[in-house]
Design a protein around this motif. Structure first.
Motif, PDB file in Angstrom:
ATOM      1  N   UNK A  11       0.864   7.065   4.645  1.00 14.56           N
ATOM      2  CA  UNK A  11       0.094   5.847   4.798  1.00 14.56           C
ATOM      3  C   UNK A  11       0.870   4.751   5.518  1.00 14.56           C
ATOM      4  N   UNK A  12       0.117   3.936   6.226  1.00 14.40           N
ATOM      5  CA  UNK A  12       0.657   2.719   6.790  1.00 14.40           C
ATOM      6  C   UNK A  12       0.631   1.595   5.762  1.00 14.40           C
ATOM      7  N   UNK A  13       1.110   0.401   6.159  1.00 12.24           N
ATOM      8  CA  UNK A  13       1.179  -0.726   5.219  1.00 12.24           C
ATOM      9  C   UNK A  13      -0.177  -1.370   4.940  1.00 12.24           C
ATOM     10  N   UNK A  14      -1.159  -1.064   5.770  1.00 13.51           N
ATOM     11  CA  UNK A  14      -2.495  -1.590   5.532  1.00 13.51           C
ATOM     12  C   UNK A  14      -2.778  -2.892   6.258  1.00 13.51           C
ATOM     13  N   UNK A  31      -5.006  -6.308   5.421  1.00 13.33           N
ATOM     14  CA  UNK A  31      -5.779  -6.984   4.366  1.00 13.33           C
ATOM     15  C   UNK A  31      -6.867  -7.814   5.030  1.00 13.33           C
ATOM     16  N   UNK A  60      -8.084  -3.987   1.194  1.00 16.71           N
ATOM     17  CA  UNK A  60      -6.949  -3.504   1.984  1.00 16.71           C
ATOM     18  C   UNK A  60      -7.412  -2.229   2.691  1.00 16.71           C
ATOM     19  N   UNK A  91      -6.437   0.975   4.738  1.00 16.82           N
ATOM     20  CA  UNK A  91      -5.264   1.814   4.924  1.00 16.82           C
ATOM     21  C   UNK A  91      -5.541   2.927   5.926  1.00 16.82           C
ATOM     22  N   UNK A 123       4.121   8.601  -0.607  1.00 22.19           N
ATOM     23  CA  UNK A 123       4.055   9.889  -1.270  1.00 22.19           C
ATOM     24  C   UNK A 123       5.335  10.149  -2.075  1.00 22.19           C
ATOM     25  N   UNK A 146       1.342   9.181  -5.626  1.00 18.13           N
ATOM     26  CA  UNK A 146       1.797   8.158  -4.697  1.00 18.13           C
ATOM     27  C   UNK A 146       2.279   6.953  -5.499  1.00 18.13           C
ATOM     28  N   UNK A 167       1.099  -5.102  -2.469  1.00 16.59           N
ATOM     29  CA  UNK A 167       0.739  -5.492  -1.109  1.00 16.59           C
ATOM     30  C   UNK A 167       1.344  -4.576  -0.038  1.00 16.59           C
ATOM     31  N   UNK A 168       1.609  -3.331  -0.430  1.00 14.18           N
ATOM     32  CA  UNK A 168       2.122  -2.333   0.511  1.00 14.18           C
ATOM     33  C   UNK A 168       1.219  -1.108   0.501  1.00 14.18           C
ATOM     34  N   UNK A 169       1.447  -0.203   1.463  1.00 17.74           N
ATOM     35  CA  UNK A 169       0.703   1.043   1.484  1.00 17.74           C
ATOM     36  C   UNK A 169       1.283   2.051   0.503  1.00 17.74           C
ATOM     37  N   UNK A 170       0.487   3.028   0.066  1.00 20.31           N
ATOM     38  CA  UNK A 170       0.992   4.070  -0.844  1.00 20.31           C
ATOM     39  C   UNK A 170       2.069   4.927  -0.177  1.00 20.31           C
ATOM     40  N   UNK A 229      -0.444   6.147  -8.250  1.00 20.96           N
ATOM     41  CA  UNK A 229      -1.771   6.685  -7.967  1.00 20.96           C
ATOM     42  C   UNK A 229      -1.705   8.204  -7.948  1.00 20.96           C
ATOM     43  N   UNK A 288       2.821   2.792  -5.097  1.00 22.85           N
ATOM     44  CA  UNK A 288       2.399   1.674  -4.261  1.00 22.85           C
ATOM     45  C   UNK A 288       2.990   0.379  -4.806  1.00 22.85           C
ATOM     46  N   UNK A 302      -0.511  13.424   3.668  1.00 29.78           N
ATOM     47  CA  UNK A 302      -0.890  12.257   4.444  1.00 29.78           C
ATOM     48  C   UNK A 302       0.097  11.130   4.167  1.00 29.78           C
TER      49      UNK A 302
END
Lengths: 110, 112
Positions: B103-106, B108, B88, B90, A46, A36, A41-44, A88, A38, B101
């Motif tokens: 992922x969303x932006x999370x 915080x 964070x 997720x 794929x 992944x 400040x964002x989500x991972x 990651x 990243x 899977x």
């Protein structure tokens, strides 16, 4: 021993260089191997997914898996400043939960 | 095609309070997993929901609980917040029987 170990970095490379990222794992039940990306400040996101030993290529990215040595790698060719991110490694067995490495932060200098 | 969405983006709470985080999965996905990512660390699996049931749980205390709704969206609840819960959070969605899977932006969460 941790279930997943990832080369900590950080890595700083000039634009156009090859980036090499590595993880080892100890859980023999892991069958699926992922990378992944990243951004801060964002989500991972794929990048690569594979389930067999050997190499898998997608554009400038190559994922390598060696199940006998419990070792996976990600190579980024012709790296660009936009590749600057944390990478990651992630692993999954049949229980559908992901186990992650701690991440390697890469900076590609223009 | 909307991806995984999470709300709120940021949250500040004080110790002892309770918090609820929300997640809407990617279209066509029916399974939701929650992860906690501390600063400088990889995400840690909290739990996974499928068919409104908790299917898998990681090494997290009972203060962490969740719910999945008939439309597959999900909530994560954390009670009696501790400073160490700052992270964070997720949400990831997938389709039952697949391993991929998204992922969303999370969200915080900061606990003061």
């Amino acid at each position: 021993q941790k279930e997943v170990e990832q080369d900590p970095g950080p890595l700083s490379v000039p634009e156009g260089a090859i980036v090499s990222l590595n993880c080892t794992y100890s859980n023999s039940a892991f069958q699926y191997f992922m990378w992944y990306r990243q951004y801060s400040r964002k989500g991972p996101e794929l990048l690569m997914y594979t389930y067999s030993s050997g190499n898998k290529e997608d554009g400038r990215f190559t994922a390598q898996v060696d199940k006998s040595s419990k070792y996976i790698s990600l190579f980024i060719r012709d790296s660009q400043p936009s590749d600057s991110a944390t990478y990651l490694c992630a692993f999954c067995s049949n229980d559908y939960k992901l186990s992650f490495g701690a991440g390697t932060t890469v900076t590609v200098r223009a | 095609d909307a991806g995984v969405t999470q709300s709120p983006t940021h949250l500040i709470k004080t110790r002892g309070q309770q918090v609820t985080l929300r997640c809407s999965p990617k279209s066509g996905h029916d399974t939701v997993s929650w992860y906690q990512q501390a600063l400088g660390q990889g995400p840690q699996f909290i739990f996974q929901y499928y068919e409104e049931e908790e299917r898998q749980r990681g090494n997290f205390p009972d203060r962490f609980s969740g719910h999945q709704f008939p439309n597959y969206s999900s909530e994560l609840n954390v009670n009696a917040l501790l400073l160490g819960d700052s992270a964070l959070y997720l949400c990831a969605s997938s389709k039952q029987g697949t391993d991929t899977q998204y992922f969303g932006p999370g969200t915080r969460l900061t606990v003061l």
